[in-house]
Design an enzyme around this catalytic site. Structure first.
Site, PDB file in Angstrom:
ATOM      1  N   SER A 146      44.681 -23.641  -5.817  1.00  0.00           N
ATOM      2  CA  SER A 146      44.947 -22.334  -6.068  1.00  0.00           C
ATOM      3  C   SER A 146      45.147 -21.224  -6.537  1.00  0.00           C
ATOM      4  CB  SER A 146      47.100 -22.606  -6.351  1.00  0.00           C
ATOM      5  OG  SER A 146      48.533 -21.918  -5.695  1.00  0.00           O
ATOM      6  N   ASP A 222      52.928 -28.236   2.341  1.00  0.00           N
ATOM      7  CA  ASP A 222      51.977 -27.795   0.864  1.00  0.00           C
ATOM      8  C   ASP A 222      53.748 -26.394   0.898  1.00  0.00           C
ATOM      9  OD1 ASP A 222      52.473 -25.695  -1.275  1.00  0.00           O
ATOM     10  OD2 ASP A 222      49.351 -26.916  -0.841  1.00  0.00           O
ATOM     11  N   HIS A 255      51.893 -29.432  -2.799  1.00  0.00           N
ATOM     12  CA  HIS A 255      50.883 -28.064  -3.793  1.00  0.00           C
ATOM     13  C   HIS A 255      50.371 -29.220  -5.200  1.00  0.00           C
ATOM     14  CE1 HIS A 255      49.254 -24.129  -4.226  1.00  0.00           C
ATOM     15  NE2 HIS A 255      49.686 -24.617  -5.476  1.00  0.00           N
TER      16      HIS A 255
END
Length: 276
Positions: A146, A222, A255
């Protein structure tokens, strides 16, 4: 350096250290996994892992399951914190600015500039410390998730020859074009959007000094895929620049660290081939 955790793990040791960072002007913690091969006295390659928003060094070392694969390949894992810490370090309300949200850049704006220099910390001070303190060679790889995936891509692209390989999970590939990045960059770097591009992977690939292949895994379930991550922007930028990219859209994954744990073995194998 002060060792504050020491745990046996897959024949090696998962440690956590605290040290004073001269670059950041504060005390920092970092996780260091020494695989069993470190006991033989050899200098081992290092994979640096950069975590995402809200994380510390603990998320990766406790959730990713990476130590098993690092032990198999004889790779040291180094996982720093995601921002400077301390009572005198500037902070903000919300999870996406301030402590836990350093974005791996060098801030130029008040009140952030005195401490928020994570780019210099990761590129310079941290590897110098690791290579002096541990049985680590100068064979380096870098990866992250991320916000940390953004950091890994940017740092590798801006430092040709410094890393043998790079990969990322769910990276923020174009922070200058998405809300997370726009908020952080405006605060840390000011309103000049041209200054933002030095920390935007999609802008950097065109002028990259080496064609280091990029490995990116992205879950298609995600929750941040479209508003914040937008991997198609990196795909388009790499296609236009002729930069090698392996973008793997993984069906059903989100995620979370369940996603990272599912593919971290493949990423470490990717790095091991480059580090051999």
């Amino acid at each position: 350096m002060q060792r504050i955790e020491h745990r046996a793990c897959f024949g090696g040791w998962q440690d956590v250290y605290r040290h004073r960072s001269q670059v950041l002007g504060c005390d920092m913690t970092l996780g260091v996994y020494l695989p069993p091969q470190a006991q033989d006295g050899a200098r081992l390659p290092v994979l640096y892992w950069l975590s995402g928003l809200t994380c510390t060094e603990q998320n990766f070392i406790t959730k990713a399951g990476a130590q098993r694969y690092a032990a198999e390949h004889g790779i040291i894992l180094v996982a720093p914190d995601t921002s400077p810490r301390g009572d005198d370090v500037a902070d903000a309300e919300g999870y996406d600015l301030g402590k836990g949200a350093g974005f791996y850049l060098n801030a130029t704006q008040a009140p952030w500039a005195p401490h928020y220099r994570m780019y210099d910390y990761v590129v310079g001070e941290l590897p110098a410390l690791v290579e002096a303190r541990f049985p680590a060679s100068d064979a380096r790889a870098i990866s992250g998730h991320s916000m940390g995936g953004h950091g890994a891509l940017v740092i590798a692209l801006r430092n040709p020859g410094r890393y043998r390989s790079v990969s990322a999970f769910s990276p923020i590939v174009a922070p200058s074009q998405v809300p997370w990045g726009e908020k952080a960059f405006a605060a840390y770097l000011g309103q000049d959007r041209d200054a933002w591009l030095q920390y935007d992977a999609t802008a950097l690939v065109a002028g990259a000094g080496e064609r280091l292949p990029l490995l990116v895994d992205q879950g298609d379930a995600d929750e941040f895929l479209e508003p914040q991550l937008r991997p198609q922007l990196l795909r388009d930028a790499c296609a236009a620049a002729g930069h090698p990219l392996q973008l793997r859209m993984q069906p059903g994954y989100d995620h979370s660290y369940y996603f990272i744990a599912s593919f971290i073995g493949e990423h470490i194998a990717h790095h091991a081939r480059a580090l051999a």
